[in-house]
Design an enzyme around this catalytic site. Structure first.
Site, PDB file in Angstrom:
ATOM      1  N   ASP A 198       0.863  -1.161   0.000  1.00 55.93           N
ATOM      2  CA  ASP A 198       0.000   0.000   0.000  1.00 55.93           C
ATOM      3  C   ASP A 198       0.914   1.231   0.000  1.00 55.93           C
ATOM      4  OD1 ASP A 198      -2.274   1.627   0.272  1.00 55.93           O
ATOM      5  OD2 ASP A 198      -2.150   1.572   2.456  1.00 55.93           O
TER       6      ASP A 198
ATOM      7  N   ASP B 101      -0.091   4.928   1.480  1.00 56.80           N
ATOM      8  CA  ASP B 101      -0.216   5.760   2.678  1.00 56.80           C
ATOM      9  C   ASP B 101       0.007   4.933   3.938  1.00 56.80           C
ATOM     10  OD1 ASP B 101      -1.043   8.298   1.408  1.00 56.80           O
ATOM     11  OD2 ASP B 101      -2.784   7.122   0.787  1.00 56.80           O
TER      12      ASP B 101
ATOM     13  N   ASP C 268      -1.423  -0.896   6.122  1.00 56.60           N
ATOM     14  CA  ASP C 268      -1.664  -0.447   7.497  1.00 56.60           C
ATOM     15  C   ASP C 268      -3.101  -0.698   7.957  1.00 56.60           C
ATOM     16  OD1 ASP C 268      -2.346   1.868   5.610  1.00 56.60           O
ATOM     17  OD2 ASP C 268      -3.205   2.582   7.493  1.00 56.60           O
TER      18      ASP C 268
END
Length: 557
Positions: free
Chosen positions: A110, A112, A395
């Site tokens: 990912d 961010d 995250d």
């Protein structure tokens, strides 16, 4: 020296061969760490010819219990020399499942909070912008403008009951941790929380919240961007309650959520980061080091993110350089996770350098090109990257990891930035002593509860009170309102339960990979099940088996 201290303590408190509890190295026949569980009881391995005298009752029983208490205090002190702290490494990778990086051929990421770690300075910006949107566009009271972002208020993983305006922490068994329910900025008394849920702390999440924690009745805040959202939600509720204003809880919740969404949709957050990447993006050089190292060892890399290409491109140029796309075999932006993993209908679209969409049909995913949307099923068909040879990092436990592990058998790695701070707290002497004594005191309470006379019950009540105070002190070390994101006193949090279920590995940042060889094998530690507890170090502290020996319980049955 820490090991020597532990070994010295262990020599003084060797396990009883009969039931796994400790015995003194002297000829004392009873277990001095806990004493007999009741009048006339004895340690099975003690000499039968010298039974321990049982206290007669009254003051003598009370003195006996307090003597055992003091023995345990001394034992805990001996077990924890100063050097025993700082045992955990905040830069380590922790394994929920055994995984060998030698078997991983493809690494996915990912963007961010995975490739790009953001500074906490971003949160007050999001809070303030969303607060002003509420006032200026949703016509909320001007008085809300007095609230500023409080970084110490909320933690990730909390649940919000929309109809009750309750922000709370729930454990792995769906119970509210008492003392962690807030309406607005004010704590809600435990009795009121229990009354609100029909006389219980249990929340029927299977009825009130979906798999991804998005409601309809209860929402779970799972990503790091939700910290300013929880803070704003609590501040707005606090203002309405404090001024006696009537409001519809569902409308208020939706308005706050929409205001936070507007900050992202309108690109405000992207603008702040792009204007000052040195301020907001952390560990960029370490991200570059991780990616370069993997490519140098022949690994294939791909990126799947919900962020737009222009934003990702600027961030990656800052961290990696203008040729960053040459490190990745596939780049997918605006993927719309988690539906990317479950919805087969959205096709891939190719983007040019200016972000304009192409209309041609996608029959292959080419290195150096940029693709938008799409779905995982086409991704698997076009790349043939399947199963455990793929390791994907993100995250968000739901949007990034859950479907990949449960539906497709990929290996997953969770990025948990809070882990670094929590480990530093765990490594403090205050935490170590507080927790160890709390465990020892719990063992004493469990063992000594067979004393039912009035004087003994007073002693036990004092221990229960002290234990509760210790739990509150330990909780406040992490966060005064909600404690650790991983623990609700003795139980794991609901967040922890999901973390263990949806990730093979978890770590504070992607840079933790630099501490391990690319063929390293991670072995999860064998943590005790409750029926295995007598085999573990915990028993050295509690001075006995976790549950009283069966023969000692015969009079209860």
């Amino acid at each position: 020296m820490a090991g020597a201290g532990l070994r010295a303590a262990a020599r003084r408190w060797l396990p009883c061969r009969g039931h796994g509890g400790p015995r003194a190295s002297s000829s004392t026949p009873s277990c001095p760490g806990c004493g007999p569980p009741g009048p006339g009881a004895h340690c099975p391995s003690a000499p039968r010819s010298a039974p321990a005298p049982a206290p007669a009752g009254g003051a003598e029983v009370s003195a006996h219990l307090w003597a055992r208490y003091q023995d345990m205090r001394r034992l805990v002190h001996d077990l924890l020399p100063p050097e025993v702290c700082s045992l955990l490494n905040p830069a380590a990778i922790y394994a929920n499942n055994e995984i060998s990086l030698r078997d991983v051929e493809v690494y996915g990421f990912d963007y961010d909070y995975t490739l790009a770690q953001y500074a906490d300075a971003l949160h007050p910006e999001i809070f303030t912008a969303a607060r002003d949107i509420l006032i200026e566009h949703y016509k909320y009271p001007e008085g809300i403008r007095k609230y500023d972002y409080d970084p110490s208020f909320a933690i990730r993983g909390l649940h919000y009951d929309i109809q009750k305006s309750l922000l709370m922490k729930i454990d792995a068994f769906h119970y509210v941790q008492l003392g962690t329910a807030y309406r607005g900025l004010q704590p809600v008394p435990d009795e009121e929380v229990i009354d609100l849920y029909g006389g219980t702390q249990h929340i029927p999440l299977y009825q009130m919240s979906g798999f991804y924690g998005k409601g309809p009745s209860i929402k779970q805040f799972m990503d790091i961007f939700s910290l300013p959202e929880m803070a704003l939600l609590s501040c707005v509720v606090d203002h309405f309650l404090g001024h006696g204003l009537e409001f519809d809880q569902a409308h208020l919740y939706k308005d706050v959520t929409d205001a936070i969404r507007d900050v992202h949709v309108k690109g405000l957050m992207y603008q702040w980061i792009e204007r000052d990447m040195e301020k907001y993006i952390l560990r960029g050089d370490e991200t570059f080091a991780v990616l370069s190292r993997l490519v140098a060892h022949g690994k294939q890399l791909f990126l799947i993110t919900n962020s737009p290409f222009s934003f990702v491109d600027k961030g990656m140029r800052h961290m990696v350089g203008p040729d960053w796309r040459q490190l990745f075999d596939v780049v997918i932006v605006q993927a719309d996770k988690p539906s990317f993993f479950t919805d087969r209908r959205k096709p891939f679209r190719k983007l040019d350098e200016k972000g304009s969409l192409h209309w041609d049909r996608i029959t292959s995913l080419e290195k150096g090109k940029i693709y938008r949307q799409g779905n995982l099923y086409d991704f698997l068909r076009l790349t043939e990257w399947r199963g455990p040879r793929v390791l994907y990092f993100g995250d968000h436990l739901y949007s990034d990891l859950a479907d990949l592990m449960l539906r497709h058998g990929w290996r997953t790695g969770a990025i948990i930035p809070e882990l670094e701070r929590e480990i530093r707290i765990i490594n403090t002497e205050q935490y170590m002593h507080s927790l160890t004594w709390q465990q020892a005191l719990t063992g004493l309470l469990e063992r000594m509860q067979t004393y039912q006379d009035a004087e003994s019950q007073q002693v036990l009540a004092a221990w229960v009170k002290e234990r509760q105070e210790l739990r509150c002190i330990t909780k406040a070390l992490f966060n005064a309102q909600f404690g650790s994101i991983f623990r609700t006193f003795h139980n794991p949090t609901y967040f922890s339960r999901r973390l263990v279920r949806f990730s093979d590995l978890y770590m504070a940042s992607l840079s933790c990979l630099l501490n391990y060889r690319v063929d390293f094998t991670f072995y999860p530690r064998r943590t005790p099940l409750q029926h295995e507890a007598p085999l573990w170090m915990d028993q050295l502290c509690t001075g006995c088996m976790k549950t009283p020996f069966l023969s000692d319980m015969a009079h209860i049955r």
